[in-house]
Design a protein around this motif. Structure first.
Motif, mmCIF file in Angstrom:
data_model
loop_
_atom_site.group_PDB
_atom_site.id
_atom_site.type_symbol
_atom_site.label_atom_id
_atom_site.label_comp_id
_atom_site.label_asym_id
_atom_site.label_seq_id
_atom_site.Cartn_x
_atom_site.Cartn_y
_atom_site.Cartn_z
ATOM 1 N N ALA A 37 12.522 1.464 14.669
ATOM 2 C CA ALA A 37 12.005 1.744 13.321
ATOM 3 C C ALA A 37 12.801 0.975 12.270
ATOM 4 N N LYS A 38 14.136 0.947 12.415
ATOM 5 C CA LYS A 38 14.970 0.233 11.445
ATOM 6 C C LYS A 38 14.750 -1.275 11.540
ATOM 7 N N LEU A 39 14.631 -1.788 12.754
ATOM 8 C CA LEU A 39 14.408 -3.228 12.948
ATOM 9 C C LEU A 39 13.080 -3.647 12.304
ATOM 10 N N LYS A 40 12.038 -2.824 12.505
ATOM 11 C CA LYS A 40 10.726 -3.130 11.910
ATOM 12 C C LYS A 40 10.781 -3.037 10.388
ATOM 13 N N THR A 41 11.454 -2.038 9.882
ATOM 14 C CA THR A 41 11.535 -1.867 8.427
ATOM 15 C C THR A 41 12.227 -3.067 7.785
ATOM 16 N N TYR A 94 19.294 -3.810 -1.456
ATOM 17 C CA TYR A 94 18.723 -5.141 -1.181
ATOM 18 C C TYR A 94 17.253 -5.066 -0.779
ATOM 19 N N SER A 95 16.913 -4.106 0.108
ATOM 20 C CA SER A 95 15.532 -4.005 0.593
ATOM 21 C C SER A 95 14.559 -3.728 -0.543
ATOM 22 N N ASP A 96 14.929 -2.775 -1.429
ATOM 23 C CA ASP A 96 14.052 -2.447 -2.560
ATOM 24 C C ASP A 96 13.984 -3.604 -3.549
ATOM 25 N N ALA A 97 15.117 -4.273 -3.775
ATOM 26 C CA ALA A 97 15.130 -5.413 -4.694
ATOM 27 C C ALA A 97 14.168 -6.499 -4.205
ATOM 28 N N LYS A 98 14.228 -6.795 -2.906
ATOM 29 C CA LYS A 98 13.370 -7.831 -2.315
ATOM 30 C C LYS A 98 11.912 -7.382 -2.292
ATOM 31 N N ARG A 99 11.712 -6.136 -1.926
ATOM 32 C CA ARG A 99 10.339 -5.622 -1.795
ATOM 33 C C ARG A 99 9.616 -5.585 -3.133
ATOM 34 N N PHE A 100 10.305 -5.095 -4.172
ATOM 35 C CA PHE A 100 9.664 -4.927 -5.477
ATOM 36 C C PHE A 100 9.931 -6.095 -6.429
ATOM 37 N N LYS A 101 10.712 -7.085 -5.968
ATOM 38 C CA LYS A 101 11.065 -8.243 -6.815
ATOM 39 C C LYS A 101 11.669 -7.746 -8.130
ATOM 40 N N ILE A 102 12.785 -7.068 -7.977
ATOM 41 C CA ILE A 102 13.431 -6.408 -9.101
ATOM 42 C C ILE A 102 14.940 -6.629 -9.015
ATOM 43 N N LEU A 103 15.574 -6.890 -10.167
ATOM 44 C CA LEU A 103 17.007 -7.175 -10.183
ATOM 45 C C LEU A 103 17.666 -6.396 -11.315
ATOM 46 N N PRO A 104 18.632 -5.501 -11.006
ATOM 47 C CA PRO A 104 19.326 -4.756 -12.063
ATOM 48 C C PRO A 104 20.243 -5.681 -12.864
ATOM 49 N N LEU A 105 20.205 -5.548 -14.200
ATOM 50 C CA LEU A 105 20.976 -6.450 -15.062
ATOM 51 C C LEU A 105 22.180 -5.775 -15.694
ATOM 52 N N PHE A 106 21.951 -4.658 -16.394
ATOM 53 C CA PHE A 106 23.063 -3.943 -17.018
ATOM 54 C C PHE A 106 22.633 -2.507 -17.295
#
Length: 458
Positions: free
Chosen positions: A232-236, A86-98
């Protein structure tokens, strides 16, 4: 907070000029707006009405020879969500399709972001085939498909036996364990109807305090051995820099309660005994008719939204002023009007509302916003936390240009409001108030029309 960019648009922005889609001078102005608002230049062009998203996507599709996918009509393979968290998807605006054999097809708003592609290749352990998609729709679908990094999925009922400290059964320093602790603290806060959570250094670790009705109660301590990993996790999760503790930072945390998205603002501040972290939880806005059940009150507010004037939303601290204001914005956004906001942090993303977050790091403060916002020609403006006479006078003057201005004002009760408004600084403001919405409590909201408000404050 990291600067928001779009490497694809940065590389191809001057091609927009060569294609006669945007004049050079307009492109430069859009770049200044993007830098000030910490958005990418594409969003600046779209928000300013210079280009539509459809035209911009068509331009990129032709230049990159990359196919466009309309995610609104697309059903992705949900088994592929495991390849991008989820974090990488939101950060990079990327969504896996197939995925076909060893190739994962992903929708991207920025297909030339090689860092993002390399990061996904590393975690997914397969090759990546990017396709182009709308940034807004990608973010929307991420919230639909992912449970979110901090997911409080079950229905919360008042359970006095719940205690977040049950997660402190081990000295596990892993991200997963830290996330469980954060999740449990947020769960308990919501169950106890607490909107403010304070973390500060104590003798044996990080104190967890809940603030309710001005009173602070200690809910336990995160042991010293876990403190660094926890912060660190809360900030990330809030997209802050976990390595920085010497200067204040402001971020936003998204999580879910019973499948309803909830937002919390996070403020960090250095003190001589260590960093202090303050978290404020915001619940989703409701439709205006759910807040104002009285038909006559509803009519007064709707008329005020349709006419030039100041709508003053008043109440004590934590009375729910922001919640009501967002309901007002939801109401006006459904009409054919340009709506803009100036906020420290956007509590929720509202469709058809141009929400602007102030960013002191690049000098985009209230003073600078005040000098430039009129050039955007908004019909409705919401201003968060005006505190000086000059700002009151300036935004009040916009009413004479047929603008509707929504302001919040701190007052503990009606008498307190009247006493504060008695100061000469507010004479101009009082004369153009079109409506007052006073929040006495969650279940008690009073509405005053223009005539009643001005008579009361005279």
């Amino acid at each position: 907070m990291d600067t928001v960019t779009n490497k694809t648009l940065e590389k191809l922005k001057y091609d927009l000029v060569r294609a006669n889609l945007v004049p050079y001078e307009t492109l430069e102005q859009a770049q200044e707006i993007a830098n000030a608002q910490n958005i990418n230049i594409g969003q600046a062009l779209i928000n300013s009405g210079i280009l539509t998203e459809e035209i911009l996507i068509k331009f990129l599709e032709n230049k990159l020879h990359t196919p466009y996918v309309n995610l609104e009509d697309y059903s992705l393979d949900t088994k592929c969500l495991k390849y991008v968290n989820y974090s990488d998807a939101k950060r990079f605006k990327i969504l896996p399709l197939f995925k076909i054999e060893d190739s994962l097809t992903v929708a991207m708003a920025d297909p030339l972001d090689l860092f993002a592609i390399d990061k996904i290749i590393e975690t997914a352990e397969c090759s990546i085939e990017p396709v182009l998609a709308s940034e807004a729709v990608i973010l929307k679908k991420i919230e639909e498909y992912y449970p979110s990094d901090i997911s409080v999925g079950e229905i919360f009922t008042n359970n006095s036996n719940f205690d977040w400290r049950e997660e402190l059964h081990s000295e596990d320093l892993s991200d997963a364990h830290m996330q469980k602790i954060i999740r449990s603290i947020l769960k308990q806060a919501i169950m106890e109807d607490v909107h403010e959570v304070l973390f500060q250094r104590g003798e044996t670790g990080l104190e967890v305090n809940f603030k309710l009705n001005g009173d602070i109660s200690n809910k336990g301590i995160i042991p010293s051995v876990l403190t660094l990993s926890f912060t660190a996790k809360l900030k990330t999760l809030a997209e802050l820099d976990p390595s920085v503790s010497e200067v204040p930072q402001l971020g936003k945390l998204n999580f879910k309660v019973d499948d309803i998205s909830v937002v919390a603002s996070i403020s960090t501040f250095p003190t001589i005994i260590g960093e202090r972290i303050f978290l404020k939880i915001y619940k989703p806005p409701k439709e205006l008719n759910q807040i104002l059940s009285n038909e006559s009150q509803l009519k007064v507010v709707k008329q005020a939204l349709d006419n030039a004037g100041v709508i003053l939303v008043c109440g004590s601290p934590l009375s729910g002023k922001t919640h009501v204001i967002y309901s007002l914005l939801l109401e006006i956004a459904n009409k054919n009007k340009t709506v803009m906001t100036l906020e420290s942090i956007a509590k929720y993303n509202l469709e058809k509302v141009n929400q602007c977050e102030l960013n002191e790091n690049v000098g985009f403060n209230m003073d600078k916003a005040s000098r430039f916002i009129e050039f955007q020609s908004p019909d409705v403006i919401y201003l968060e936390g005006i505190k000086n006479k000059e700002s009151f006078d300036y935004y009040s003057s916009l009413v004479y240009s047929e603008k509707t201005v929504i302001m919040e004002f701190m007052a503990n009760n009606m008498e307190d409001l009247r006493n504060k408004m008695a100061f000469s600084d507010f004479e101009t403001l009082k004369s153009i108030i079109g409506c007052i919405v006073f929040i006495h409590s969650k279940n008690s909201i009073e509405v005053f029309d223009k005539a009643t408000a001005q008579k009361y404050l005279a």
